[in-house]
Design a protein around this motif. Structure first.
Motif, short mmCIF file in Angstrom:
data_model
loop_
_atom_site.label_atom_id
_atom_site.label_comp_id
_atom_site.label_asym_id
_atom_site.label_seq_id
_atom_site.Cartn_x
_atom_site.Cartn_y
_atom_site.Cartn_z
N TRP A 1 0.84 -1.21 0.00
CA TRP A 1 0.00 0.00 0.00
C TRP A 1 0.87 1.26 0.00
CZ3 TRP A 1 0.87 3.16 4.06
CH2 TRP A 1 1.36 2.60 5.23
N LEU A 2 2.10 1.15 0.45
CA LEU A 2 3.01 2.28 0.45
C LEU A 2 3.35 2.71 -0.98
CD1 LEU A 2 4.50 4.10 2.42
CD2 LEU A 2 6.41 2.50 2.36
N LEU A 3 3.26 1.77 -1.91
CA LEU A 3 3.50 2.07 -3.31
C LEU A 3 2.49 3.09 -3.84
CD1 LEU A 3 5.18 1.31 -5.82
CD2 LEU A 3 3.53 -0.52 -6.24
N VAL A 4 1.23 2.98 -3.40
CA VAL A 4 0.19 3.92 -3.83
C VAL A 4 0.53 5.33 -3.36
CG1 VAL A 4 -2.25 4.53 -3.59
CG2 VAL A 4 -1.58 2.14 -3.87
N PHE A 5 0.96 5.46 -2.11
CA PHE A 5 1.33 6.78 -1.59
C PHE A 5 2.57 7.33 -2.29
CE2 PHE A 5 -1.18 5.25 2.05
CZ PHE A 5 -2.08 6.31 2.12
N GLY A 6 3.50 6.46 -2.61
CA GLY A 6 4.70 6.89 -3.32
C GLY A 6 4.38 7.41 -4.72
N ILE A 7 3.53 6.71 -5.43
CA ILE A 7 3.15 7.13 -6.78
C ILE A 7 2.34 8.41 -6.73
CG2 ILE A 7 1.80 6.49 -8.82
CD1 ILE A 7 2.57 3.56 -8.14
N THR A 8 1.42 8.51 -5.76
CA THR A 8 0.62 9.72 -5.62
C THR A 8 1.51 10.92 -5.28
OG1 THR A 8 -1.24 8.38 -4.85
CG2 THR A 8 -1.34 10.74 -4.40
N GLY A 9 2.45 10.72 -4.39
CA GLY A 9 3.38 11.80 -4.03
C GLY A 9 4.25 12.21 -5.20
N LEU A 10 4.72 11.24 -5.96
CA LEU A 10 5.52 11.55 -7.15
C LEU A 10 4.69 12.34 -8.15
CD1 LEU A 10 8.12 11.22 -8.77
CD2 LEU A 10 7.20 9.05 -9.63
N GLY A 11 3.43 11.96 -8.32
CA GLY A 11 2.54 12.70 -9.22
C GLY A 11 2.34 14.13 -8.78
N ALA A 12 2.17 14.32 -7.47
CA ALA A 12 1.99 15.68 -6.95
C ALA A 12 3.24 16.52 -7.17
CB ALA A 12 1.64 15.63 -5.46
N ILE A 13 4.40 15.93 -6.91
CA ILE A 13 5.65 16.67 -7.09
C ILE A 13 5.86 17.03 -8.57
CG2 ILE A 13 8.17 16.42 -7.01
CD1 ILE A 13 7.72 14.74 -4.43
N LEU A 14 5.61 16.08 -9.46
CA LEU A 14 5.77 16.34 -10.88
C LEU A 14 4.77 17.40 -11.37
CD1 LEU A 14 6.36 12.74 -12.25
CD2 LEU A 14 8.03 14.59 -12.10
N ALA A 15 3.53 17.33 -10.91
CA ALA A 15 2.51 18.30 -11.34
C ALA A 15 2.84 19.70 -10.84
CB ALA A 15 1.14 17.86 -10.85
N VAL A 16 3.26 19.80 -9.58
CA VAL A 16 3.60 21.11 -9.02
C VAL A 16 4.83 21.68 -9.74
CG1 VAL A 16 4.49 22.25 -6.95
CG2 VAL A 16 2.53 20.72 -6.78
N GLY A 17 5.78 20.85 -10.08
CA GLY A 17 6.95 21.31 -10.80
C GLY A 17 6.67 21.64 -12.26
N TRP A 18 5.70 20.94 -12.85
CA TRP A 18 5.39 21.15 -14.26
C TRP A 18 4.64 22.45 -14.50
CZ3 TRP A 18 6.65 18.86 -18.73
CH2 TRP A 18 5.91 19.17 -19.85
N GLU A 19 3.71 22.80 -13.64
CA GLU A 19 2.86 23.96 -13.86
C GLU A 19 3.63 25.28 -13.98
OE1 GLU A 19 -0.25 24.11 -14.85
OE2 GLU A 19 -0.16 21.94 -14.87
#
Length: 90
Positions: free
Chosen positions: A51-69
């Motif tokens: 289940w930690l994998l889900v949080f890791g992927i979600t966190g990575l997505g948030a970091i990438l989205a915040v950096g991309w915008e």
């Protein structure tokens, strides 16, 4: 390749102008595909508990989205004049 293909197809078929939510749908699907690929790479690291994998992927997505915008906003604002620019009033 799929996100690029989806974007080019949307431009070719004029979906950005004909379907109101196309841009939002396109962003959602492209980010889902990107994070799916990242998740497959992270899963090879044998993350426990799973289940930690889900949080890791979600966190990575948030970091990438915040950096991309900011990067995409800077690029597009340099190409086109800002609609929020002050105007002269006399």
């Amino acid at each position: 390749m799929a996100p690029f293909f989806i974007d080019v197809t949307g431009n070719t078929l004029n979906l950005y102008d004909t379907i109101e939510p196309w841009d939002n749908i396109n962003h959602f699907v492209n980010w889902m595909l990107l994070l799916w690929g990242c998740g497959l790479l992270i899963a090879r690291a044998d993350v426990r508990p799973r289940w930690l994998l889900v949080f890791g992927i979600t966190g990575l997505g948030a970091i990438l989205a915040v950096g991309w915008e900011p990067a995409s906003g800077t690029r597009s604002s340099a190409a086109a004049p800002s609609s929020t620019a002050p105007t002269k009033t006399r």
